[in-house]
Scaffold this active site. Structure first.
Site, PDB file in Angstrom:
ATOM      1  N   ARG A 199       0.654 -18.535   7.904  1.00 25.01           N
ATOM      2  CA  ARG A 199       1.613 -18.086   6.873  1.00 25.01           C
ATOM      3  C   ARG A 199       0.906 -17.854   5.534  1.00 25.01           C
ATOM      4  O   ARG A 199      -0.307 -17.746   5.472  1.00 25.01           O
ATOM      5  CB  ARG A 199       2.783 -19.081   6.697  1.00 25.01           C
ATOM      6  CG  ARG A 199       3.465 -19.512   7.986  1.00 25.01           C
ATOM      7  CD  ARG A 199       4.015 -18.334   8.784  1.00 25.01           C
ATOM      8  NE  ARG A 199       4.927 -18.800   9.832  1.00 25.01           N
ATOM      9  CZ  ARG A 199       5.223 -18.101  10.907  1.00 25.01           C
ATOM     10  NH1 ARG A 199       4.689 -16.912  11.117  1.00 25.01           N
ATOM     11  NH2 ARG A 199       6.066 -18.567  11.802  1.00 25.01           N
ATOM     12  N   HIS A 213       0.005 -16.579  24.458  1.00 27.92           N
ATOM     13  CA  HIS A 213       1.115 -17.517  24.724  1.00 27.92           C
ATOM     14  C   HIS A 213       1.903 -17.191  26.001  1.00 27.92           C
ATOM     15  O   HIS A 213       3.086 -16.925  25.971  1.00 27.92           O
ATOM     16  CB  HIS A 213       2.059 -17.620  23.520  1.00 27.92           C
ATOM     17  CG  HIS A 213       2.530 -16.334  22.878  1.00 27.92           C
ATOM     18  ND1 HIS A 213       2.940 -15.237  23.582  1.00 27.92           N
ATOM     19  CD2 HIS A 213       2.670 -16.006  21.571  1.00 27.92           C
ATOM     20  CE1 HIS A 213       3.307 -14.295  22.736  1.00 27.92           C
ATOM     21  NE2 HIS A 213       3.153 -14.729  21.517  1.00 27.92           N
ATOM     22  N   HIS A 241      -5.024 -18.928  18.653  1.00 27.54           N
ATOM     23  CA  HIS A 241      -3.800 -18.200  18.255  1.00 27.54           C
ATOM     24  C   HIS A 241      -2.990 -19.102  17.334  1.00 27.54           C
ATOM     25  O   HIS A 241      -2.378 -20.072  17.787  1.00 27.54           O
ATOM     26  CB  HIS A 241      -2.959 -17.837  19.488  1.00 27.54           C
ATOM     27  CG  HIS A 241      -1.682 -17.105  19.170  1.00 27.54           C
ATOM     28  ND1 HIS A 241      -1.265 -16.004  19.878  1.00 27.54           N
ATOM     29  CD2 HIS A 241      -0.721 -17.304  18.234  1.00 27.54           C
ATOM     30  CE1 HIS A 241      -0.122 -15.551  19.393  1.00 27.54           C
ATOM     31  NE2 HIS A 241       0.248 -16.351  18.385  1.00 27.54           N
ATOM     32  N   LEU A 263       9.222 -17.602  20.776  1.00 26.72           N
ATOM     33  CA  LEU A 263       9.054 -16.408  21.617  1.00 26.72           C
ATOM     34  C   LEU A 263       7.616 -16.339  22.115  1.00 26.72           C
ATOM     35  O   LEU A 263       6.709 -16.639  21.346  1.00 26.72           O
ATOM     36  CB  LEU A 263       9.401 -15.149  20.814  1.00 26.72           C
ATOM     37  CG  LEU A 263      10.907 -14.994  20.549  1.00 26.72           C
ATOM     38  CD1 LEU A 263      11.165 -13.893  19.543  1.00 26.72           C
ATOM     39  CD2 LEU A 263      11.669 -14.711  21.843  1.00 26.72           C
ATOM     40  N   HIS A 284      -0.452 -19.249  13.501  1.00 30.03           N
ATOM     41  CA  HIS A 284       0.188 -18.643  12.321  1.00 30.03           C
ATOM     42  C   HIS A 284       0.017 -19.615  11.153  1.00 30.03           C
ATOM     43  O   HIS A 284       0.533 -20.733  11.207  1.00 30.03           O
ATOM     44  CB  HIS A 284       1.678 -18.408  12.578  1.00 30.03           C
ATOM     45  CG  HIS A 284       1.919 -17.495  13.739  1.00 30.03           C
ATOM     46  ND1 HIS A 284       2.048 -16.132  13.596  1.00 30.03           N
ATOM     47  CD2 HIS A 284       1.995 -17.745  15.072  1.00 30.03           C
ATOM     48  CE1 HIS A 284       2.210 -15.588  14.795  1.00 30.03           C
ATOM     49  NE2 HIS A 284       2.180 -16.540  15.708  1.00 30.03           N
ATOM     50  N   ASP A 308      -0.280 -21.164  19.100  1.00 28.07           N
ATOM     51  CA  ASP A 308       0.843 -20.393  18.563  1.00 28.07           C
ATOM     52  C   ASP A 308       1.690 -21.265  17.634  1.00 28.07           C
ATOM     53  O   ASP A 308       2.904 -21.086  17.555  1.00 28.07           O
ATOM     54  CB  ASP A 308       1.706 -19.786  19.688  1.00 28.07           C
ATOM     55  CG  ASP A 308       2.718 -18.775  19.148  1.00 28.07           C
ATOM     56  OD1 ASP A 308       2.479 -18.223  18.068  1.00 28.07           O
ATOM     57  OD2 ASP A 308       3.744 -18.560  19.821  1.00 28.07           O
ATOM     58  N   HIS A 354       1.121  -9.647  22.220  1.00 30.69           N
ATOM     59  CA  HIS A 354       2.415 -10.325  22.417  1.00 30.69           C
ATOM     60  C   HIS A 354       3.087  -9.568  23.561  1.00 30.69           C
ATOM     61  O   HIS A 354       3.583  -8.460  23.370  1.00 30.69           O
ATOM     62  CB  HIS A 354       3.275 -10.304  21.142  1.00 30.69           C
ATOM     63  CG  HIS A 354       4.595 -10.987  21.351  1.00 30.69           C
ATOM     64  ND1 HIS A 354       4.903 -12.207  20.790  1.00 30.69           N
ATOM     65  CD2 HIS A 354       5.674 -10.644  22.106  1.00 30.69           C
ATOM     66  CE1 HIS A 354       6.114 -12.576  21.202  1.00 30.69           C
ATOM     67  NE2 HIS A 354       6.609 -11.641  21.984  1.00 30.69           N
ATOM     68  N   LYS A 383      -4.206  -7.196  16.872  1.00 24.55           N
ATOM     69  CA  LYS A 383      -3.013  -7.803  17.465  1.00 24.55           C
ATOM     70  C   LYS A 383      -1.956  -6.740  17.716  1.00 24.55           C
ATOM     71  O   LYS A 383      -1.578  -5.999  16.798  1.00 24.55           O
ATOM     72  CB  LYS A 383      -2.454  -8.865  16.505  1.00 24.55           C
ATOM     73  CG  LYS A 383      -1.223  -9.579  17.036  1.00 24.55           C
ATOM     74  CD  LYS A 383      -1.543 -10.395  18.279  1.00 24.55           C
ATOM     75  CE  LYS A 383      -0.271 -10.833  19.002  1.00 24.55           C
ATOM     76  NZ  LYS A 383       0.199 -12.145  18.624  1.00 24.55           N
ATOM     77  N   ALA A 426      12.338 -17.837  15.393  1.00 27.88           N
ATOM     78  CA  ALA A 426      11.561 -18.243  16.571  1.00 27.88           C
ATOM     79  C   ALA A 426      10.224 -18.806  16.119  1.00 27.88           C
ATOM     80  O   ALA A 426       9.529 -18.178  15.318  1.00 27.88           O
ATOM     81  CB  ALA A 426      11.329 -17.037  17.470  1.00 27.88           C
TER      82      ALA A 426
HETATM   83  C1  NCD Z   1       5.794 -16.393  15.961  1.00 24.73           C
HETATM   84  C2  NCD Z   1       6.032 -16.440  14.451  1.00 24.73           C
HETATM   85  O1  NCD Z   1       6.959 -17.153  14.007  1.00 24.73           O
HETATM   86  O2  NCD Z   1       5.297 -15.802  13.693  1.00 24.73           O
HETATM   87  N1  NCD Z   1       6.939 -16.959  16.612  1.00 24.73           N
HETATM   88  C3  NCD Z   1       6.998 -17.447  17.867  1.00 24.73           C
HETATM   89  O3  NCD Z   1       8.085 -17.835  18.295  1.00 24.73           O
HETATM   90  N2  NCD Z   1       5.938 -17.514  18.630  1.00 24.73           N
HETATM   91  C4  NCD Z   1       5.523 -14.995  16.391  1.00 24.73           C
HETATM   92  C5  NCD Z   1       4.885 -14.871  17.754  1.00 24.73           C
HETATM   93  O4  NCD Z   1       3.842 -15.469  18.029  1.00 24.73           O
HETATM   94  O5  NCD Z   1       5.424 -14.157  18.598  1.00 24.73           O
HETATM   95 ZN    ZN Z   2       2.151 -16.306  17.694  1.00 25.80          ZN
HETATM   96 ZN    ZN Z   3       3.809 -13.633  19.852  1.00 28.87          ZN
END
Ligand code: NCD
Ligand code: ZN
Ligand code: ZN
Length: 363
Positions: free
Chosen positions: A32, A189, A28, A234, A30, A262, A151, A114, A278
């Protein structure tokens, strides 16, 4: 590899100051897009062979064509020589077409779908407003064996933010699993003891990822001597006893719990704001952070299975064959990472970590 296959299991060797592991994957992350992508992708590709790449871009990744184009941008952002496989995901919306998901899955473009409840987290405005609207999609996922990554938080503003995960289990996930008992689900997460118990009690088709940061911080980290935006993510970190339940699940040896960082970078400016974003950027020292936690729990010998075996088994993908090393060598995590105009504060900024990842061929 089947769930029963135990033949290819060289155990992690902790020869004193060196820890050698089968190369891990991040289930998991991100990565970007744009300028952030080259920073985030390289740091993840240093440590992990594969990663489940979240689709919450703007606009979100909802088609196989968009996922293929994103995968190409990820690969193009990496320095030559990095051996890394991005595993792409589809962002579910109320209108998503099950045929698009199935054909993308069968073509090997999508690894999973997702589910973001609309407005639950960063870039989730286009998410699902009511799971009742995607019944046909869930049925199809169940039929074709395509995993649903979740999520798990309800979004209603009347519900206390610290209760949103536990209430999601009761009001959304349990009914979904009653209606679709064969659906393969990863509860992403997880932050609560409730989620640990839920996943333990569910069938082998239900698993969870655990982040490095939820194994280390509790909710007090957000208020430690002042407001701490870099500890805000989050689902938000919960009370200390929940953190302990996550630690016990991670080191338990249960194949239902595996690594998913995450890692979710936002610029320093976007975090340090009157309405901060977040997300915690743990990619730079993800394995060092997990190793520290496993060592504190007296379970370094369980790290390899959590980081490198249980994830691929759940996804029915081959285990990686190469290995990585961590050395017991103290390192100070930088206060900020800079690339061009971009400034990002990493998890553990300014702290000392006991282990250091060896970047083969690059250090
Ligand atoms: C994640 C994000 O910034 O894309 N943020 C987070 O706090 N985990 C989104 C997510 O995984 O919920
Ligand atoms: Zn995430
Ligand atoms: Zn999430």
């Amino acid at each position: 590899m089947t769930d029963q296959d135990t033949t290819l299991r060289p155990r992690a060797e902790a020869a004193g100051d060196t820890l050698s592991l089968r190369r891990p994957d991040d289930w998991h992350v991100h990565l970007r897009d744009g300028p952030m992508l080259s920073l985030a992708a390289d740091l993840t590709a240093r440590q992990f062979a594969r990663a489940i790449v979240m689709p919450n871009l703007v606009p979100p990744v909802t088609t196989a064509a968009a996922a293929e184009a994103y995968r190409e941008r990820i690969l193009a952002a990496l320095p030559p020589g990095r051996d890394f496989t991005p595993l792409m995901t589809a962002y579910l919306t109320d209108q998503i077409d099950p045929d698009e998901l199935e054909s993308g899955f069968q073509a090997g473009v999508f690894t999973a779908c997702k589910l973001y409840p609309a407005n639950a987290t960063t870039n989730s405005a286009a998410g699902v407003t009511d799971v009742g609207k995607i019944g046909k999609v869930l049925e199809r996922l169940q039929n074709i064996g395509m995993p649903l990554l979740v999520h798990g938080e309800v979004v209603s503003p009347e519900i206390d933010i610290f209760d949103r995960e536990a209430i999601f289990l009761e009001t959304i996930l349990a009914p979904v699993l009653r209606d679709f008992p064969g659906l393969k689900v990863v509860l992403e997460h997880i932050t609560t003891e409730d989620s640990v118990r839920f996943v333990e009690a569910a069938g082998p088709n239900v698993a969870a990822t655990i982040t490095a940061h939820h194994l280390r911080i509790d909710r007090n980290a957000m208020f430690d001597g002042g407001l701490r935006p870099h500890a805000y993510c989050l689902p938000v970190a919960k009370r200390r006893h929940h953190r302990q339940a996550l630690r016990e699940a991670a080191v338990s040896g249960s194949p239902k719990f595996f690594l998913g960082t995450d890692s979710a970078p936002h610029s320093k400016h976007d975090k340090e704001s009157a309405c901060g974003c977040a997300g915690i950027f743990s990619a730079p020292t993800a394995l060092e952070s997990y190793a520290q936690t496993f060592e504190e729990e007296g379970s370094l010998d369980r790290l390899e299975a959590f980081a490198s075996e249980f994830g691929p088994r759940f996804y029915r993908l081959p285990l990686n064959t190469s290995r990585i090393r961590l050395h017991r060598k103290s390192q100070r995590v930088p206060d900020v990472l800079e690339q061009g105009d971009l400034r990002v504060v990493p998890f553990h900024a300014g702290e000392d970590l006991a282990w250091q990842f060896q970047d083969e061929g690059f250090d």
